[in-house]
Scaffold this active site. Structure first.
Site, PDB file in Angstrom:
ATOM      1  N   CYS A 166     -40.372 -51.172   1.222  1.00  0.00           N
ATOM      2  CA  CYS A 166     -40.542 -50.980  -0.220  1.00  0.00           C
ATOM      3  C   CYS A 166     -41.288 -52.174  -0.816  1.00  0.00           C
ATOM      4  O   CYS A 166     -40.915 -53.334  -0.594  1.00  0.00           O
ATOM      5  CB  CYS A 166     -39.171 -50.825  -0.879  1.00  0.00           C
ATOM      6  SG  CYS A 166     -39.222 -50.748  -2.685  1.00  0.00           S
ATOM      7  N   CYS A 206     -45.478 -42.895  -2.499  1.00  0.00           N
ATOM      8  CA  CYS A 206     -45.119 -44.221  -1.985  1.00  0.00           C
ATOM      9  C   CYS A 206     -46.181 -44.730  -1.012  1.00  0.00           C
ATOM     10  O   CYS A 206     -46.425 -44.110   0.030  1.00  0.00           O
ATOM     11  CB  CYS A 206     -43.764 -44.178  -1.287  1.00  0.00           C
ATOM     12  SG  CYS A 206     -43.253 -45.788  -0.632  1.00  0.00           S
ATOM     13  N   ASP A 245     -26.370 -55.822 -12.856  1.00  0.00           N
ATOM     14  CA  ASP A 245     -27.262 -55.920 -11.703  1.00  0.00           C
ATOM     15  C   ASP A 245     -26.973 -57.052 -10.721  1.00  0.00           C
ATOM     16  O   ASP A 245     -27.105 -56.868  -9.524  1.00  0.00           O
ATOM     17  CB  ASP A 245     -28.717 -56.012 -12.195  1.00  0.00           C
ATOM     18  CG  ASP A 245     -29.733 -55.858 -11.085  1.00  0.00           C
ATOM     19  OD1 ASP A 245     -29.448 -55.114 -10.129  1.00  0.00           O
ATOM     20  OD2 ASP A 245     -30.807 -56.465 -11.165  1.00  0.00           O
ATOM     21  N   CYS A 251     -33.513 -32.495  -8.948  1.00  0.00           N
ATOM     22  CA  CYS A 251     -34.856 -32.774  -8.430  1.00  0.00           C
ATOM     23  C   CYS A 251     -35.536 -31.502  -7.899  1.00  0.00           C
ATOM     24  O   CYS A 251     -36.775 -31.438  -7.856  1.00  0.00           O
ATOM     25  CB  CYS A 251     -34.795 -33.817  -7.315  1.00  0.00           C
ATOM     26  SG  CYS A 251     -34.451 -35.485  -7.905  1.00  0.00           S
ATOM     27  N   CYS A 266     -43.067 -44.733  -7.708  1.00  0.00           N
ATOM     28  CA  CYS A 266     -42.135 -43.605  -7.606  1.00  0.00           C
ATOM     29  C   CYS A 266     -41.480 -43.295  -8.945  1.00  0.00           C
ATOM     30  O   CYS A 266     -41.093 -42.149  -9.213  1.00  0.00           O
ATOM     31  CB  CYS A 266     -41.092 -43.846  -6.518  1.00  0.00           C
ATOM     32  SG  CYS A 266     -39.996 -45.255  -6.809  1.00  0.00           S
ATOM     33  N   CYS A 314     -42.991 -52.655  -7.875  1.00  0.00           N
ATOM     34  CA  CYS A 314     -43.806 -51.446  -7.754  1.00  0.00           C
ATOM     35  C   CYS A 314     -43.144 -50.350  -8.565  1.00  0.00           C
ATOM     36  O   CYS A 314     -41.925 -50.162  -8.492  1.00  0.00           O
ATOM     37  CB  CYS A 314     -43.919 -51.019  -6.289  1.00  0.00           C
ATOM     38  SG  CYS A 314     -44.857 -49.493  -6.018  1.00  0.00           S
ATOM     39  N   CYS A 372     -42.211 -38.367  -5.931  1.00  0.00           N
ATOM     40  CA  CYS A 372     -41.879 -39.777  -5.721  1.00  0.00           C
ATOM     41  C   CYS A 372     -42.002 -40.172  -4.256  1.00  0.00           C
ATOM     42  O   CYS A 372     -42.370 -41.311  -3.940  1.00  0.00           O
ATOM     43  CB  CYS A 372     -40.475 -40.077  -6.239  1.00  0.00           C
ATOM     44  SG  CYS A 372     -39.146 -39.137  -5.446  1.00  0.00           S
ATOM     45  N   CYS A 429     -42.661 -39.520 -11.741  1.00  0.00           N
ATOM     46  CA  CYS A 429     -41.592 -38.535 -11.905  1.00  0.00           C
ATOM     47  C   CYS A 429     -41.828 -37.617 -13.106  1.00  0.00           C
ATOM     48  O   CYS A 429     -42.018 -38.094 -14.235  1.00  0.00           O
ATOM     49  CB  CYS A 429     -40.252 -39.244 -12.065  1.00  0.00           C
ATOM     50  SG  CYS A 429     -38.867 -38.097 -12.282  1.00  0.00           S
ATOM     51  N   CYS A 468     -39.249 -30.774  -5.853  1.00  0.00           N
ATOM     52  CA  CYS A 468     -40.244 -31.814  -6.151  1.00  0.00           C
ATOM     53  C   CYS A 468     -40.150 -32.970  -5.160  1.00  0.00           C
ATOM     54  O   CYS A 468     -39.058 -33.455  -4.849  1.00  0.00           O
ATOM     55  CB  CYS A 468     -40.045 -32.337  -7.573  1.00  0.00           C
ATOM     56  SG  CYS A 468     -41.186 -33.652  -8.038  1.00  0.00           S
TER      57      CYS A 468
END
Length: 348
Positions: free
Chosen positions: A214, A198, A134, A188, A244, A241, A194, A248, A191
């Protein structure tokens, strides 16, 4: 040991280390990702994250990061929550902290696992390795997708048929040639859960994110005051947060995490906002020792807490905001004045 046998043994060792999934790809397998990243930055959607622009060439091309690398081993580690993150949003006088930040800092945990696995690989087959979690200029999600771990959903996070979307990613770059996996197919469908959930409408279109809207960005990366238009939409979210991710439908396949260090600390599940607002720098550092929250510092964190206080509608929290109107940090003081005005209007 041939490549296929080595890869099979590596996968077995990865599972023994606690990883939930493994896939292999090449450093040059995501040529289109660089173009998407450059458009994202050119449109200013990265906000204050200047580090994305500073190392954009490395980030856009994994091969440029380490030209000697021949294979990229992508690994997933689950952190599925025991509580529903969306339920935490209902307690307006308590802070909502992103699931991944309620336990031990995952960077330390995953990196140690990667290093152990990498040392095993060197002992088994030689070569050299570099591990990334990361913080390096590596586009983990596109690499994981082409390595077959999942696909980037409409919320831009990685999704898996087997894991849902509650998992961390780590990468081992190696000079060894390993057989590659087939890329995952996007599933996906129609759908839009998500996108619809938001609070700040941070998705301009499916599969696109504007980080400037965001809440994860606003509470973690954004320095200084947050746009007053966005503050009411932040609710009681004080670090990150999960909306989203939590909504799912693929999470019905999520696996329980086997890593106890990812378990939520009791004091970080719905902590009282008034108590958090009173933290000075020393108390903040002590409270969040070993947590990723510590990295944003007391001032940014208390600023977030004050936005949550302003959104609480609770007169009980007014004294906490009043006490911070003259805080040395200008963003904290601004947030305190905003919270006082909001609560004063509510209480009359």
């Amino acid at each position: 040991m041939d490549g296929a046998a080595l890869k099979s043994a590596l996968a077995e060792q990865a599972r023994a280390e606690g990883f939930a999934a493994i896939g292999v790809t090449r450093p040059d397998a995501i040529p289109e990702a660089g173009g998407r990243l450059r458009r994202f930055v050119a449109e200013g959607r990265h906000g204050q994250m200047g580090w994305m622009e500073d190392r954009i060439d490395w980030r856009a091309d994994p091969g440029a990061l380490w030209p000697e690398a021949r294979s990229v081993v992508m690994l997933a580690e689950t952190y599925t929550p025991e509580v529903d993150p969306l339920k935490l949003l209902e307690a307006r006088e308590a802070g909502a902290i992103s699931v991944y930040a309620m336990g031990r800092d995952y960077h330390d945990v995953v990196k140690k696992r990667l290093k152990r696995l990498g040392r095993w690989l060197i002992a088994a087959a030689g070569g050299e390795i570099k591990v990334f979690v990361d913080t390096a200029p590596v586009m983990e999600k596109p690499l994981a997708a082409v390595a077959g771990l999942g696909w980037q959903g409409k919320h831009t996070n990685l999704l898996s048929r087997d894991l849902g979307n509650w998992f961390f990613l780590g990468a081992i770059f190696t000079t060894l040639e390993l057989p590659v996996d087939e890329p995952a197919r996007e599933r996906c469908g129609s759908c839009t859960a998500c996108l619809d959930i938001c609070p700040t409408r941070a998705f301009p279109a499916p599969f696109q994110l504007d980080a400037r809207r965001c809440i994860s960005y606003l509470t973690i990366e954004q320095r200084g005051p947050v746009d007053p238009e966005l503050r009411p939409m932040m609710g009681n979210r004080i670090y990150g947060c999960d909306d989203c991710l939590a909504i799912c439908p693929w999470n019905k396949f999520a696996r329980t995490s086997s890593e106890i260090r990812y378990a939520a600390r009791p004091d970080l599940v719905g902590p009282d906002l008034a108590e958090l607002a009173g933290l000075d720098d020393a108390a903040f550092r002590a409270r969040f020792s070993g947590s990723p929250i510590k990295r944003i510092g007391r001032d940014r964190f208390v600023r977030n807490v004050l936005y949550a206080i302003g959104n609480s509608g609770s007169a009980r929290l007014l004294p906490a905001a009043l006490a911070l109107r003259d805080d040395p940090d200008s963003a904290v003081a601004d947030a305190a004045h905003w919270a006082v005005a909001r609560l004063s209007a509510v209480s009359g």
